[in-house]
Structures are given as structure tokens and as C-alpha cells.
Design a protein around this motif. Sequence first.
Motif, mmCIF file in Angstrom:
data_model
loop_
_atom_site.group_PDB
_atom_site.id
_atom_site.type_symbol
_atom_site.label_atom_id
_atom_site.label_comp_id
_atom_site.label_asym_id
_atom_site.label_seq_id
_atom_site.Cartn_x
_atom_site.Cartn_y
_atom_site.Cartn_z
ATOM 1 N N HIS A 133 0.846 -1.187 0.000
ATOM 2 C CA HIS A 133 0.000 0.000 0.000
ATOM 3 C C HIS A 133 0.885 1.241 0.000
ATOM 4 C CE1 HIS A 133 0.813 -0.874 4.275
ATOM 5 N NE2 HIS A 133 0.934 0.449 4.359
ATOM 6 N N VAL A 134 0.264 2.381 -0.244
ATOM 7 C CA VAL A 134 0.959 3.662 -0.220
ATOM 8 C C VAL A 134 0.463 4.430 0.995
ATOM 9 C CG1 VAL A 134 1.391 5.805 -1.482
ATOM 10 C CG2 VAL A 134 1.100 3.657 -2.744
ATOM 11 N N ASP A 135 1.389 4.983 1.770
ATOM 12 C CA ASP A 135 1.025 5.747 2.963
ATOM 13 C C ASP A 135 0.870 7.227 2.634
ATOM 14 O OD1 ASP A 135 1.115 3.487 4.528
ATOM 15 O OD2 ASP A 135 3.115 3.876 5.325
ATOM 16 N N PHE A 136 -0.191 7.819 3.159
ATOM 17 C CA PHE A 136 -0.428 9.257 3.057
ATOM 18 C C PHE A 136 -0.643 9.788 4.464
ATOM 19 C CE2 PHE A 136 -1.792 7.639 -1.040
ATOM 20 C CZ PHE A 136 -1.176 8.524 -1.918
ATOM 21 N N HIS A 137 0.124 10.786 4.847
ATOM 22 C CA HIS A 137 0.027 11.364 6.180
ATOM 23 C C HIS A 137 -0.881 12.588 6.143
ATOM 24 C CE1 HIS A 137 3.646 8.932 6.230
ATOM 25 N NE2 HIS A 137 3.357 8.732 7.506
ATOM 26 N N ALA A 138 -1.705 12.726 7.185
ATOM 27 C CA ALA A 138 -2.678 13.822 7.217
ATOM 28 C C ALA A 138 -2.870 14.313 8.647
ATOM 29 C CB ALA A 138 -4.007 13.360 6.622
ATOM 30 N N HIS A 139 -3.677 15.353 8.774
ATOM 31 C CA HIS A 139 -3.934 16.005 10.054
ATOM 32 C C HIS A 139 -5.439 16.023 10.316
ATOM 33 C CE1 HIS A 139 -0.190 17.493 8.328
ATOM 34 N NE2 HIS A 139 0.248 17.559 9.577
ATOM 35 N N ARG A 140 -5.833 15.505 11.448
ATOM 36 C CA ARG A 140 -7.259 15.409 11.791
ATOM 37 C C ARG A 140 -7.983 16.750 11.690
ATOM 38 N NH1 ARG A 140 -5.323 11.684 15.314
ATOM 39 N NH2 ARG A 140 -6.276 9.642 15.146
ATOM 40 N N LEU A 141 -7.348 17.810 12.165
ATOM 41 C CA LEU A 141 -7.994 19.118 12.177
ATOM 42 C C LEU A 141 -8.365 19.566 10.766
ATOM 43 C CD1 LEU A 141 -8.895 21.596 13.787
ATOM 44 C CD2 LEU A 141 -6.607 22.542 13.422
ATOM 45 N N ILE A 142 -7.461 19.400 9.837
ATOM 46 C CA ILE A 142 -7.735 19.790 8.444
ATOM 47 C C ILE A 142 -8.809 18.888 7.850
ATOM 48 C CG2 ILE A 142 -6.734 19.926 6.126
ATOM 49 C CD1 ILE A 142 -4.144 20.862 7.534
ATOM 50 N N LEU A 143 -8.717 17.594 8.109
ATOM 51 C CA LEU A 143 -9.718 16.659 7.585
ATOM 52 C C LEU A 143 -11.098 16.963 8.155
ATOM 53 C CD1 LEU A 143 -7.721 13.322 7.804
ATOM 54 C CD2 LEU A 143 -8.111 14.731 5.776
ATOM 55 N N LYS A 144 -11.153 17.291 9.436
ATOM 56 C CA LYS A 144 -12.434 17.557 10.089
ATOM 57 C C LYS A 144 -13.165 18.720 9.429
ATOM 58 C CE LYS A 144 -14.350 18.197 14.681
ATOM 59 N NZ LYS A 144 -14.050 18.378 16.100
ATOM 60 N N LYS A 145 -12.424 19.736 9.030
ATOM 61 C CA LYS A 145 -13.033 20.920 8.418
ATOM 62 C C LYS A 145 -13.281 20.766 6.922
ATOM 63 C CE LYS A 145 -13.374 23.261 12.096
ATOM 64 N NZ LYS A 145 -14.702 23.452 12.651
ATOM 65 N N CYS A 146 -12.453 19.986 6.246
ATOM 66 C CA CYS A 146 -12.518 19.949 4.781
ATOM 67 C C CYS A 146 -13.019 18.641 4.180
ATOM 68 C CB CYS A 146 -11.139 20.254 4.209
ATOM 69 S SG CYS A 146 -10.466 21.822 4.762
ATOM 70 N N ALA A 147 -12.939 17.549 4.930
ATOM 71 C CA ALA A 147 -13.367 16.240 4.434
ATOM 72 C C ALA A 147 -13.989 15.464 5.590
ATOM 73 C CB ALA A 147 -12.193 15.479 3.839
ATOM 74 N N PRO A 148 -15.219 15.816 5.979
ATOM 75 C CA PRO A 148 -15.824 15.265 7.187
ATOM 76 C C PRO A 148 -15.922 13.736 7.224
ATOM 77 C CG PRO A 148 -17.434 16.511 5.899
ATOM 78 C CD PRO A 148 -16.108 16.743 5.285
ATOM 79 N N GLU A 149 -16.263 13.125 6.127
ATOM 80 C CA GLU A 149 -16.384 11.668 6.110
ATOM 81 C C GLU A 149 -15.017 11.010 6.281
ATOM 82 O OE1 GLU A 149 -19.352 10.207 6.106
ATOM 83 O OE2 GLU A 149 -20.285 12.166 5.941
ATOM 84 N N LEU A 150 -14.015 11.585 5.701
ATOM 85 C CA LEU A 150 -12.656 11.078 5.844
ATOM 86 C C LEU A 150 -12.189 11.240 7.290
ATOM 87 C CD1 LEU A 150 -10.488 9.820 4.061
ATOM 88 C CD2 LEU A 150 -9.668 12.091 3.532
ATOM 89 N N ALA A 151 -12.532 12.346 7.908
ATOM 90 C CA ALA A 151 -12.183 12.588 9.311
ATOM 91 C C ALA A 151 -12.874 11.580 10.216
ATOM 92 C CB ALA A 151 -12.553 14.009 9.714
ATOM 93 N N ASP A 152 -14.119 11.251 9.921
ATOM 94 C CA ASP A 152 -14.850 10.276 10.741
ATOM 95 C C ASP A 152 -14.188 8.902 10.707
ATOM 96 O OD1 ASP A 152 -16.681 12.196 11.472
ATOM 97 O OD2 ASP A 152 -18.238 11.514 10.072
ATOM 98 N N MET A 153 -13.560 8.554 9.597
ATOM 99 C CA MET A 153 -12.885 7.270 9.482
ATOM 100 C C MET A 153 -11.672 7.186 10.405
ATOM 101 S SD MET A 153 -12.971 6.870 5.345
ATOM 102 C CE MET A 153 -12.111 5.319 5.284
ATOM 103 N N CYS A 154 -11.133 8.349 10.798
ATOM 104 C CA CYS A 154 -9.916 8.399 11.614
ATOM 105 C C CYS A 154 -10.188 8.215 13.097
ATOM 106 C CB CYS A 154 -9.216 9.745 11.418
ATOM 107 S SG CYS A 154 -8.751 10.054 9.733
ATOM 108 N N GLY A 155 -11.412 8.450 13.539
ATOM 109 C CA GLY A 155 -11.720 8.359 14.958
ATOM 110 C C GLY A 155 -11.079 9.502 15.723
#
Length: 175
Positions: A64-86
Motif C-alpha cells: 500500500h501507499v502511505d499518506f500522512h494527514a492532520h485530523r484538524l484539516i480533515l475535520k473541516k474539509c473532508a468530514p467523512e474522511l475525518a470520521d474514518m480516523c476516529g
Amino acid sequence: GTLTIEVRMRLTEPASIVSPQFIPENPICKNILNIFNDEESADVVFEVGGRQVESSREKAKTSHVDFHAHRLILKKCAPELADMCGSGGDNMTAVPITDVKPDIFRHVLYYVYGGKVSDEELKANAKDLIDAADKFGIVSLKLEAEACYVKTATLTIDNMLDNLLYADSKNCALL
């Protein structure tokens, strides 16, 4: 007595607006884009593209390919993706995503961080981007990809029903 001066002016060429030499821009968008896929500051890692492959003897996981992200940015810009992170707390959370291709996920995440998906990439991957944006709740990317698909797709009698069903399943207003 009074002195009256009458001035009549006529513009023969459009005036060019002279801008000052230096007007600083707000750096927040550039700063957010600079932390795109930044491993040091990230609190979430998406493992994209790895699938379970079952053989007769054992289960194996493809790379697989790893992509690093930040919960705060995901929460504001990609809500469904943020929900997957817990919630995750202070720990790095690994989130497997097996139903999106790594290059499509890269475009989606780059867009979330304020980047732009090129017109060529939109044209080449419009349906995949619509699917991913719909799945992760990124409405503006979905609309951009949908508008591109509408402009570039050739509707025929043969594919009309498929496009109608696709538009209905993804709630595509433009298609």
C-alpha cells in the motif's frame, strides 16, 4: 467675478491599473499546502491501495501507499474522511483504504489541503474523483470533477442509461 473652468476628458485607451510593487498575500493557504503529506506533524496515516489477497493456503496483503494527514484539516474539509480516523488522541492512527487507487487518493488529499487538481487529471480521472469525493464528503471537488465529466463525456444512446444510473447513485446534479 468668478472664474469657471470646464474640462472635458476622453479616454482613448483602457487605463491600466497600476499596482504597488509589493502587496503581501496571506500565507495561510500556502502554509497548509506545505504540510500536505508531512510525516512529522501528521496524526493520521492512510494506507491506500493494500488489499487482502486470498490464496488457497494463506491470506496476503498487497503493498500500500502511505499518506500522512492532520485530523484538524480533515475535520473541516473532508468530514467523512475525518470520521474514518476516529478520535485517536495523541497516537498516530492508521486507516486502511482499499477501494480507492493511490493516485486518486493523492489528488483528493491534495485538494483537501488547498491544492488544485489539474484539468488534465480531472479529465482523465473524473469518475474516480467523483466517487472518492462523494465517499469522503468533499462536495466542491465532486462538483469540479462532475462539471469536467459533463464537458468531456460523449453521451450516446448506448451509454445514456449507464450515465443516468451513475448520476442518480452519486446524486450528481450536473449530470
